[in-house]
Design a protein around this motif. Structure first.
Motif, PDB file in Angstrom:
ATOM      1  N   LEU A   1     -41.231 -24.126  12.276  1.00  0.00           N
ATOM      2  CA  LEU A   1     -39.875 -24.105  11.733  1.00  0.00           C
ATOM      3  C   LEU A   1     -39.831 -23.425  10.365  1.00  0.00           C
ATOM      4  O   LEU A   1     -38.772 -22.982   9.932  1.00  0.00           O
ATOM      5  CB  LEU A   1     -39.290 -25.512  11.701  1.00  0.00           C
ATOM      6  CG  LEU A   1     -39.037 -26.038  13.119  1.00  0.00           C
ATOM      7  CD1 LEU A   1     -38.774 -27.521  13.114  1.00  0.00           C
ATOM      8  CD2 LEU A   1     -37.896 -25.290  13.780  1.00  0.00           C
TER       9      LEU A   1
ATOM     10  N   ASN B   1     -39.541 -31.619   9.576  1.00  0.00           N
ATOM     11  CA  ASN B   1     -39.554 -30.443  10.435  1.00  0.00           C
ATOM     12  C   ASN B   1     -40.975 -30.114  10.851  1.00  0.00           C
ATOM     13  O   ASN B   1     -41.879 -30.083  10.012  1.00  0.00           O
ATOM     14  CB  ASN B   1     -38.950 -29.254   9.689  1.00  0.00           C
ATOM     15  CG  ASN B   1     -37.497 -29.473   9.388  1.00  0.00           C
ATOM     16  OD1 ASN B   1     -36.656 -29.233  10.232  1.00  0.00           O
ATOM     17  ND2 ASN B   1     -37.194 -29.945   8.192  1.00  0.00           N
TER      18      ASN B   1
ATOM     19  N   TYR C   1     -28.358 -30.752  12.241  1.00  0.00           N
ATOM     20  CA  TYR C   1     -28.902 -31.534  11.128  1.00  0.00           C
ATOM     21  C   TYR C   1     -27.782 -32.288  10.399  1.00  0.00           C
ATOM     22  O   TYR C   1     -27.926 -33.464  10.077  1.00  0.00           O
ATOM     23  CB  TYR C   1     -29.619 -30.631  10.129  1.00  0.00           C
ATOM     24  CG  TYR C   1     -30.951 -30.080  10.570  1.00  0.00           C
ATOM     25  CD1 TYR C   1     -32.138 -30.696  10.183  1.00  0.00           C
ATOM     26  CD2 TYR C   1     -31.042 -28.919  11.329  1.00  0.00           C
ATOM     27  CE1 TYR C   1     -33.373 -30.178  10.537  1.00  0.00           C
ATOM     28  CE2 TYR C   1     -32.268 -28.391  11.700  1.00  0.00           C
ATOM     29  CZ  TYR C   1     -33.428 -29.026  11.299  1.00  0.00           C
ATOM     30  OH  TYR C   1     -34.648 -28.506  11.662  1.00  0.00           O
TER      31      TYR C   1
ATOM     32  N   TYR D   1     -32.864 -19.131  17.830  1.00  0.00           N
ATOM     33  CA  TYR D   1     -32.752 -20.050  16.702  1.00  0.00           C
ATOM     34  C   TYR D   1     -31.755 -19.608  15.635  1.00  0.00           C
ATOM     35  O   TYR D   1     -31.510 -20.348  14.689  1.00  0.00           O
ATOM     36  CB  TYR D   1     -34.129 -20.251  16.054  1.00  0.00           C
ATOM     37  CG  TYR D   1     -35.133 -20.845  17.012  1.00  0.00           C
ATOM     38  CD1 TYR D   1     -35.047 -22.182  17.394  1.00  0.00           C
ATOM     39  CD2 TYR D   1     -36.142 -20.068  17.560  1.00  0.00           C
ATOM     40  CE1 TYR D   1     -35.951 -22.729  18.282  1.00  0.00           C
ATOM     41  CE2 TYR D   1     -37.055 -20.609  18.449  1.00  0.00           C
ATOM     42  CZ  TYR D   1     -36.953 -21.936  18.812  1.00  0.00           C
ATOM     43  OH  TYR D   1     -37.842 -22.478  19.693  1.00  0.00           O
TER      44      TYR D   1
ATOM     45  N   CYS E   1     -29.197 -31.698  20.329  1.00  0.00           N
ATOM     46  CA  CYS E   1     -29.857 -30.423  20.621  1.00  0.00           C
ATOM     47  C   CYS E   1     -28.843 -29.396  21.081  1.00  0.00           C
ATOM     48  O   CYS E   1     -27.796 -29.741  21.633  1.00  0.00           O
ATOM     49  CB  CYS E   1     -30.969 -30.598  21.654  1.00  0.00           C
ATOM     50  SG  CYS E   1     -30.446 -30.901  23.335  1.00  0.00           S
TER      51      CYS E   1
ATOM     52  N   ASN F   1     -36.972 -32.799  13.454  1.00  0.00           N
ATOM     53  CA  ASN F   1     -37.043 -31.696  14.399  1.00  0.00           C
ATOM     54  C   ASN F   1     -38.537 -31.498  14.624  1.00  0.00           C
ATOM     55  O   ASN F   1     -39.214 -30.874  13.808  1.00  0.00           O
ATOM     56  CB  ASN F   1     -36.407 -30.425  13.847  1.00  0.00           C
ATOM     57  CG  ASN F   1     -36.430 -29.291  14.857  1.00  0.00           C
ATOM     58  OD1 ASN F   1     -37.235 -29.288  15.774  1.00  0.00           O
ATOM     59  ND2 ASN F   1     -35.559 -28.324  14.669  1.00  0.00           N
TER      60      ASN F   1
ATOM     61  N   GLU G   1     -33.667 -37.404  16.631  1.00  0.00           N
ATOM     62  CA  GLU G   1     -34.350 -36.159  16.976  1.00  0.00           C
ATOM     63  C   GLU G   1     -33.323 -35.030  16.995  1.00  0.00           C
ATOM     64  O   GLU G   1     -32.233 -35.170  17.559  1.00  0.00           O
ATOM     65  CB  GLU G   1     -35.000 -36.306  18.352  1.00  0.00           C
ATOM     66  CG  GLU G   1     -35.745 -35.080  18.818  1.00  0.00           C
ATOM     67  CD  GLU G   1     -36.384 -35.259  20.186  1.00  0.00           C
ATOM     68  OE1 GLU G   1     -37.158 -34.388  20.579  1.00  0.00           O
ATOM     69  OE2 GLU G   1     -36.111 -36.282  20.873  1.00  0.00           O
ATOM     70  N   VAL G   2     -33.697 -33.899  16.401  1.00  0.00           N
ATOM     71  CA  VAL G   2     -32.829 -32.720  16.359  1.00  0.00           C
ATOM     72  C   VAL G   2     -33.603 -31.512  16.870  1.00  0.00           C
ATOM     73  O   VAL G   2     -34.778 -31.334  16.527  1.00  0.00           O
ATOM     74  CB  VAL G   2     -32.333 -32.442  14.915  1.00  0.00           C
ATOM     75  CG1 VAL G   2     -31.612 -31.102  14.830  1.00  0.00           C
ATOM     76  CG2 VAL G   2     -31.429 -33.554  14.429  1.00  0.00           C
ATOM     77  N   HIS G   3     -32.937 -30.711  17.676  1.00  0.00           N
ATOM     78  CA  HIS G   3     -33.463 -29.403  18.079  1.00  0.00           C
ATOM     79  C   HIS G   3     -32.340 -28.389  17.907  1.00  0.00           C
ATOM     80  O   HIS G   3     -31.195 -28.658  18.293  1.00  0.00           O
ATOM     81  CB  HIS G   3     -33.922 -29.404  19.542  1.00  0.00           C
ATOM     82  CG  HIS G   3     -35.134 -30.240  19.780  1.00  0.00           C
ATOM     83  ND1 HIS G   3     -36.408 -29.783  19.542  1.00  0.00           N
ATOM     84  CD2 HIS G   3     -35.258 -31.519  20.212  1.00  0.00           C
ATOM     85  CE1 HIS G   3     -37.266 -30.741  19.828  1.00  0.00           C
ATOM     86  NE2 HIS G   3     -36.595 -31.809  20.230  1.00  0.00           N
ATOM     87  N   ILE G   4     -32.663 -27.242  17.353  1.00  0.00           N
ATOM     88  CA  ILE G   4     -31.675 -26.194  17.142  1.00  0.00           C
ATOM     89  C   ILE G   4     -31.218 -25.618  18.478  1.00  0.00           C
ATOM     90  O   ILE G   4     -30.033 -25.383  18.692  1.00  0.00           O
ATOM     91  CB  ILE G   4     -32.255 -25.095  16.222  1.00  0.00           C
ATOM     92  CG1 ILE G   4     -32.480 -25.680  14.818  1.00  0.00           C
ATOM     93  CG2 ILE G   4     -31.354 -23.869  16.173  1.00  0.00           C
ATOM     94  CD1 ILE G   4     -33.281 -24.796  13.887  1.00  0.00           C
TER      95      ILE G   4
END
Length: 145
Positions: free
Chosen positions: A13, A9, A134, A24, A127, A75, A100-103
């Motif tokens: 974050l 992260n 996640y 978020y 995303c 992230n 790749e992760v985005h909230i």
């Protein structure tokens, strides 16, 4: 036991739960870590869950994951839109799978957030689905490794 999945992260974050909750949500990073650990157990995975506000530290962890991990979920926070260094680190550790992760939905936000420097180097991106992204990334890596 199999090598762990590194869940990395990026900047700010650590402020989840109090940082722009309208974007978020209310979960803290510790809440997300607990969710990830629970899902990882269900999937038979170990995880290394980490956060840093420093780009070079994230690069170091990606390189570490290439030796000691089975995959990476990252992230990158705002570094996702600016960091050629993270892009290059991910390319350097291929074939280690990186997701790749985005909230938030980066494509529905400010124009400068629409482009990801990470996406071309990653096997996939999740995303806009909130913290469950996640868990979905863990499922995708479990199916891949």
């Amino acid at each position: 036991m199999a090598k762990p999945v590194y869940v990395l992260n990026g900047p700010n974050l650590n402020l989840l739960g109090r940082r722009e909750p309208d974007i978020y949500g209310g979960k803290t990073l510790a809440d997300i870590e607990a969710d990830c650990r629970g899902r990882a157990v269900d999937l038979g995975l170990g995880i290394e869950f980490r956060q840093s506000n420093h780009e070079g530290v994230l690069v170091d962890w990606i390189q570490e994951a290439s030796e000691h991990g089975s995959g990476v979920i990252i992230n990158p926070g705002a570094y996702g839109h600016t960091s050629i260094a993270l892009h290059d680190a991910i390319r350097a550790v291929e074939p280690l799978p990186v997701i790749e992760v985005h909230i938030s939905n980066i494509h529905a936000r400010e124009p400068f957030r629409h482009r990801s420097m990470i996406a071309p180097a990653a096997v996939g991106m999740i995303c806009g689905l909130g913290p469950i992204g996640y868990a979905l990334a863990l499922e995708a890596l479990a199916a891949r490794i």
